[in-house]
Write an enzyme that holds these catalytic residues in place. Structure first.
Site, PDB file in Angstrom:
ATOM      1  N   HIS A 137      -0.095  -7.315 -14.485  1.00 56.98           N
ATOM      2  CA  HIS A 137      -1.425  -7.924 -14.584  1.00 56.98           C
ATOM      3  C   HIS A 137      -1.639  -8.273 -16.053  1.00 56.98           C
ATOM      4  O   HIS A 137      -1.192  -7.523 -16.943  1.00 56.98           O
ATOM      5  CB  HIS A 137      -2.560  -6.958 -14.259  1.00 56.98           C
ATOM      6  CG  HIS A 137      -2.590  -6.393 -12.875  1.00 56.98           C
ATOM      7  ND1 HIS A 137      -1.894  -5.281 -12.508  1.00 56.98           N
ATOM      8  CD2 HIS A 137      -3.287  -6.774 -11.776  1.00 56.98           C
ATOM      9  CE1 HIS A 137      -2.160  -4.998 -11.228  1.00 56.98           C
ATOM     10  NE2 HIS A 137      -2.993  -5.891 -10.767  1.00 56.98           N
ATOM     11  N   ASP A 190      -2.723  -5.355 -18.086  1.00 57.25           N
ATOM     12  CA  ASP A 190      -1.787  -4.229 -18.255  1.00 57.25           C
ATOM     13  C   ASP A 190      -1.069  -4.333 -19.594  1.00 57.25           C
ATOM     14  O   ASP A 190      -0.667  -3.324 -20.162  1.00 57.25           O
ATOM     15  CB  ASP A 190      -0.651  -4.264 -17.211  1.00 57.25           C
ATOM     16  CG  ASP A 190      -1.130  -4.183 -15.786  1.00 57.25           C
ATOM     17  OD1 ASP A 190      -2.243  -3.702 -15.557  1.00 57.25           O
ATOM     18  OD2 ASP A 190      -0.353  -4.620 -14.905  1.00 57.25           O
ATOM     19  N   GLU A 228      -2.550 -11.011  -1.551  1.00 53.39           N
ATOM     20  CA  GLU A 228      -2.141  -9.669  -1.114  1.00 53.39           C
ATOM     21  C   GLU A 228      -3.272  -9.029  -0.319  1.00 53.39           C
ATOM     22  O   GLU A 228      -4.292  -8.634  -0.882  1.00 53.39           O
ATOM     23  CB  GLU A 228      -1.804  -8.830  -2.357  1.00 53.39           C
ATOM     24  CG  GLU A 228      -1.285  -7.454  -2.016  1.00 53.39           C
ATOM     25  CD  GLU A 228      -0.880  -6.676  -3.268  1.00 53.39           C
ATOM     26  OE1 GLU A 228      -0.231  -7.260  -4.167  1.00 53.39           O
ATOM     27  OE2 GLU A 228      -1.214  -5.485  -3.342  1.00 53.39           O
ATOM     28  N   GLU A 246       1.744  -5.356   1.471  1.00 55.71           N
ATOM     29  CA  GLU A 246       1.968  -4.019   0.888  1.00 55.71           C
ATOM     30  C   GLU A 246       1.889  -2.938   1.969  1.00 55.71           C
ATOM     31  O   GLU A 246       0.960  -2.913   2.769  1.00 55.71           O
ATOM     32  CB  GLU A 246       0.935  -3.756  -0.214  1.00 55.71           C
ATOM     33  CG  GLU A 246       1.056  -2.363  -0.823  1.00 55.71           C
ATOM     34  CD  GLU A 246       0.326  -2.224  -2.150  1.00 55.71           C
ATOM     35  OE1 GLU A 246       0.305  -3.196  -2.932  1.00 55.71           O
ATOM     36  OE2 GLU A 246      -0.233  -1.139  -2.385  1.00 55.71           O
ATOM     37  N   HIS A 262      -1.290  -0.806   2.118  1.00 53.62           N
ATOM     38  CA  HIS A 262      -2.466  -1.597   2.506  1.00 53.62           C
ATOM     39  C   HIS A 262      -2.473  -1.804   4.019  1.00 53.62           C
ATOM     40  O   HIS A 262      -3.532  -1.797   4.649  1.00 53.62           O
ATOM     41  CB  HIS A 262      -2.463  -2.951   1.809  1.00 53.62           C
ATOM     42  CG  HIS A 262      -2.599  -2.861   0.318  1.00 53.62           C
ATOM     43  ND1 HIS A 262      -2.652  -3.969  -0.500  1.00 53.62           N
ATOM     44  CD2 HIS A 262      -2.708  -1.786  -0.505  1.00 53.62           C
ATOM     45  CE1 HIS A 262      -2.777  -3.589  -1.753  1.00 53.62           C
ATOM     46  NE2 HIS A 262      -2.805  -2.261  -1.792  1.00 53.62           N
ATOM     47  N   ASP A 275       5.064  -5.585  -1.444  1.00 43.62           N
ATOM     48  CA  ASP A 275       4.826  -4.478  -2.363  1.00 43.62           C
ATOM     49  C   ASP A 275       5.232  -3.226  -1.598  1.00 43.62           C
ATOM     50  O   ASP A 275       4.602  -2.880  -0.582  1.00 43.62           O
ATOM     51  CB  ASP A 275       3.341  -4.395  -2.754  1.00 43.62           C
ATOM     52  CG  ASP A 275       3.031  -5.214  -4.001  1.00 43.62           C
ATOM     53  OD1 ASP A 275       3.894  -6.007  -4.414  1.00 43.62           O
ATOM     54  OD2 ASP A 275       1.919  -5.055  -4.557  1.00 43.62           O
ATOM     55  N   ASP A 281      -5.193   4.896  -0.583  1.00 41.38           N
ATOM     56  CA  ASP A 281      -4.030   4.180  -1.099  1.00 41.38           C
ATOM     57  C   ASP A 281      -3.311   5.100  -2.091  1.00 41.38           C
ATOM     58  O   ASP A 281      -3.514   4.997  -3.290  1.00 41.38           O
ATOM     59  CB  ASP A 281      -4.559   2.909  -1.805  1.00 41.38           C
ATOM     60  CG  ASP A 281      -3.500   1.854  -2.044  1.00 41.38           C
ATOM     61  OD1 ASP A 281      -2.392   1.989  -1.518  1.00 41.38           O
ATOM     62  OD2 ASP A 281      -3.796   0.878  -2.767  1.00 41.38           O
ATOM     63  N   ASP A 284      -0.212   5.212  -2.836  1.00 42.60           N
ATOM     64  CA  ASP A 284       0.811   4.483  -3.604  1.00 42.60           C
ATOM     65  C   ASP A 284       1.999   5.347  -3.996  1.00 42.60           C
ATOM     66  O   ASP A 284       2.438   5.327  -5.152  1.00 42.60           O
ATOM     67  CB  ASP A 284       0.193   3.884  -4.880  1.00 42.60           C
ATOM     68  CG  ASP A 284      -0.638   2.647  -4.600  1.00 42.60           C
ATOM     69  OD1 ASP A 284      -0.488   2.046  -3.523  1.00 42.60           O
ATOM     70  OD2 ASP A 284      -1.447   2.270  -5.479  1.00 42.60           O
ATOM     71  N   ASP A 287       5.082  -1.145  -5.969  1.00 40.95           N
ATOM     72  CA  ASP A 287       3.683  -0.908  -6.345  1.00 40.95           C
ATOM     73  C   ASP A 287       3.398   0.559  -6.027  1.00 40.95           C
ATOM     74  O   ASP A 287       2.680   0.889  -5.085  1.00 40.95           O
ATOM     75  CB  ASP A 287       2.763  -1.850  -5.560  1.00 40.95           C
ATOM     76  CG  ASP A 287       1.378  -1.919  -6.167  1.00 40.95           C
ATOM     77  OD1 ASP A 287       1.070  -1.042  -7.003  1.00 40.95           O
ATOM     78  OD2 ASP A 287       0.607  -2.820  -5.802  1.00 40.95           O
TER      79      ASP A 287
HETATM   80  C1  XLS Z   1      -3.929  -2.589  -5.407  1.00 41.43           C
HETATM   81  C2  XLS Z   1      -2.950  -3.661  -5.380  1.00 41.43           C
HETATM   82  C3  XLS Z   1      -2.603  -4.255  -6.726  1.00 41.43           C
HETATM   83  C4  XLS Z   1      -1.914  -5.572  -6.553  1.00 41.43           C
HETATM   84  C5  XLS Z   1      -1.912  -6.427  -7.776  1.00 41.43           C
HETATM   85  O1  XLS Z   1      -4.088  -1.816  -4.463  1.00 41.43           O
HETATM   86  O2  XLS Z   1      -1.806  -3.212  -4.719  1.00 41.43           O
HETATM   87  O3  XLS Z   1      -1.841  -3.361  -7.450  1.00 41.43           O
HETATM   88  O4  XLS Z   1      -0.602  -5.416  -6.120  1.00 41.43           O
HETATM   89  O5  XLS Z   1      -3.185  -6.674  -8.237  1.00 41.43           O
HETATM   90 NI    NI Z   2       0.010  -4.241  -4.579  1.00 39.88          NI
HETATM   91 NI    NI Z   3      -2.104  -1.381  -3.530  1.00 41.65          NI
END
Ligand code: XLS
Ligand code: NI
Ligand code: NI
Length: 437
Positions: free
Chosen positions: A101, A104, A232, A268, A271, A296, A307, A309, A339
């Protein structure tokens, strides 16, 4: 030259399933040919900037825990140190791609002009590092959710000034993605949703989002960016409800604004599960509607709703995912972006290596097992035979629009038709999957 962050490792390489070395790949053999293509070209895996170099272990109940030289510091020195660490990690993992991003990579300044200047400085550094290491950019994106100005959304904000600011930010993020040869550009609508419908005009906000996406598409063509634009989907978090909830709702949105040929999907795992779906469902939907762009990869925790992750570690889940991906012809210009983030107690930088090694190996196993399932052929054959009657005259005529309800009714009555149910054989098919995983 900054001090290496991952000083216990030179290079993570393929050593095969029998190795004892925890800093080696056991399944990811980048040049191994799979269905006529090198494994690395199927997976096209990417290291993400945010979870690896921005996140420092904080959660809702406590602050940073990770041992990083930049912990507790800010500014451009920190941005440069993170960039060095990012390219060190990618090179040591032999990662072909990274993702980021805008916010980032460099801190926010006092004005957009100053912030853009910071971004430019790091982007110049990236260009040099990419040249030196051969690491490429899978996609760039803009962070339109962290700053307080975006609390009520970016494109869907009630204030057009915020829409304008978001537009300026996305323009810059697209420009630098293009400049770095990025192969895609991602839009994740982090706060494009609502916390309560009491203060929200859903019709208006959807129109705003449609307009925003059209501007993004126009800008892409204007600058000659040839990468793919990707939305996404995610159903919630940070908002209660996000407009891009899942693949099907994004599809409806794209069709409403006539953008389905311009924008594809970045699916993702976590998600999908947040949306009450599975990763494989979201992939199958995207493939069935020619919308699969990139993925992702991560995983949630079935015990928690949010989430989390985590890094992927289920070869079975990824086997079924690759079956869908391969049915759709592969990831094309997309890839597998990790991700995913470390757990709060994994404080040593080398934990980033363990995490990615496990994730990459799980992807490799998923790919190879999916190919075995496809090559064995029984599942696909079963699926094909299940629909075989649609290739016969009745099925063909129905699909070709040659039969009305009246025709069908007359024919059913005339022949006293009584369809014969057949078994769906789910358990047998599940056993076939278990033979390869
Ligand atoms: C957040 C998203 C984010 C996207 C990019 O949950 O996964 O990380 O991949 O903005
Ligand atoms: Ni993502
Ligand atoms: Ni995410």
């Amino acid at each position: 030259m900054p001090k290496p962050l991952f000083d216990q490792v030179d290079k993570v390489a393929y050593e095969g399933p029998e190795t004892d070395n925890s800093f080696a790949y056991r399944h990811y053999d980048p040049d191994r040919e799979v269905l006529g293509k090198a494994m690395k070209d199927h997976l096209r895996f990417a290291v993400c900037y945010w979870h690896n170099f921005v996140f420092l272990g904080q959660d809702m109940f406590g602050g940073d825990t990770f041992q990083r030289p930049w912990a507790g510091r800010e500014g451009m020195d920190v941005a440069r140190a993170k960039a060095a660490a990012a390219f060190e990690l990618c090179t040591k993992l032999d990662a072909p791609y990274f993702t980021f991003h805008d916010r980032d990579i460099a801190p926010e300044g006092d004005s957009l002009a100053e912030t853009n200047g910071f971004v430019d400085e790091i982007v110049a550094l990236f260009a040099t590092e990419m040249q030196r290491t051969g690491v490429k950019l899978l996609w760039g994106t803009a962070n339109l959710f962290s700053h307080p100005r975006y609390a009520a959304g970016a494109a869907t904000n009630p204030d057009p000034d915020v829409f304008a600011y978001a537009g300026a930010q996305v323009k810059k993020a697209m420009d630098v993605t293009y400049q770095l040869g990025g192969e895609n550009y991602v839009l994740w609508g982090g706060r494009e949703g609502y916390d309560t419908l009491l203060n929200t005009d859903l019709r208006r906000e959807t129109e705003q989002l449609g307009r925003f996406m059209q501007l993004v598409v126009d800008h892409k063509h204007k600058i000659g960016f040839e990468g793919t634009l990707l939305i996404e989907p995610k159903p919630m978090e940070p908002t209660k409800h996000q407009y891009d909830s899942d693949a099907a709702s994004v599809h409806a949105f794209l069709r409403k604004f006539g953008l389905e040929r311009e924008i594809a999907l970045n699916i993702e795992v976590n998600h999908a599960t947040l949306a009450g779906k599975s990763f494989v469902h979201e992939l199958a939907y995207a493939v069935a509607n020619d919308l699969l762009g990139s993925v992702d990869v991560n995983r949630g925790d079935p015990q928690n709703g949010w989430d989390t992750d985590q890094f992927p570690n289920s070869a079975e889940e990824l086997t079924l995912a690759f079956v869908e991906i391969l049915r759709g012809g592969g990831l094309g210009a997309g890839g597998c972006n990790f991700d995913a983030k470390l757990r709060r107690q994994s404080i040593d930088p080398h934990d980033l290596l363990h995490a990615h090694i496990g994730g990459v190996d799980t992807l490799a196993r998923g790919l190879v097992q999916a190919v075995r399932l496809i090559e064995e052929g029984a599942v696909d054959r079963f699926r094909e035979e299940r629909y075989a009657r649609w290739t016969e005259p009745l099925g063909r005529d129905i699909l070709a629009g040659k039969k009305s309800l009246e025709d069908l009714a007359a024919w059913v009555l005339e022949t006293n038709l009584e369809p014969t149910p057949v078994s769906g054989r789910q358990e047998m098919l599940e056993n076939l999957v278990n033979r390869v995983v």
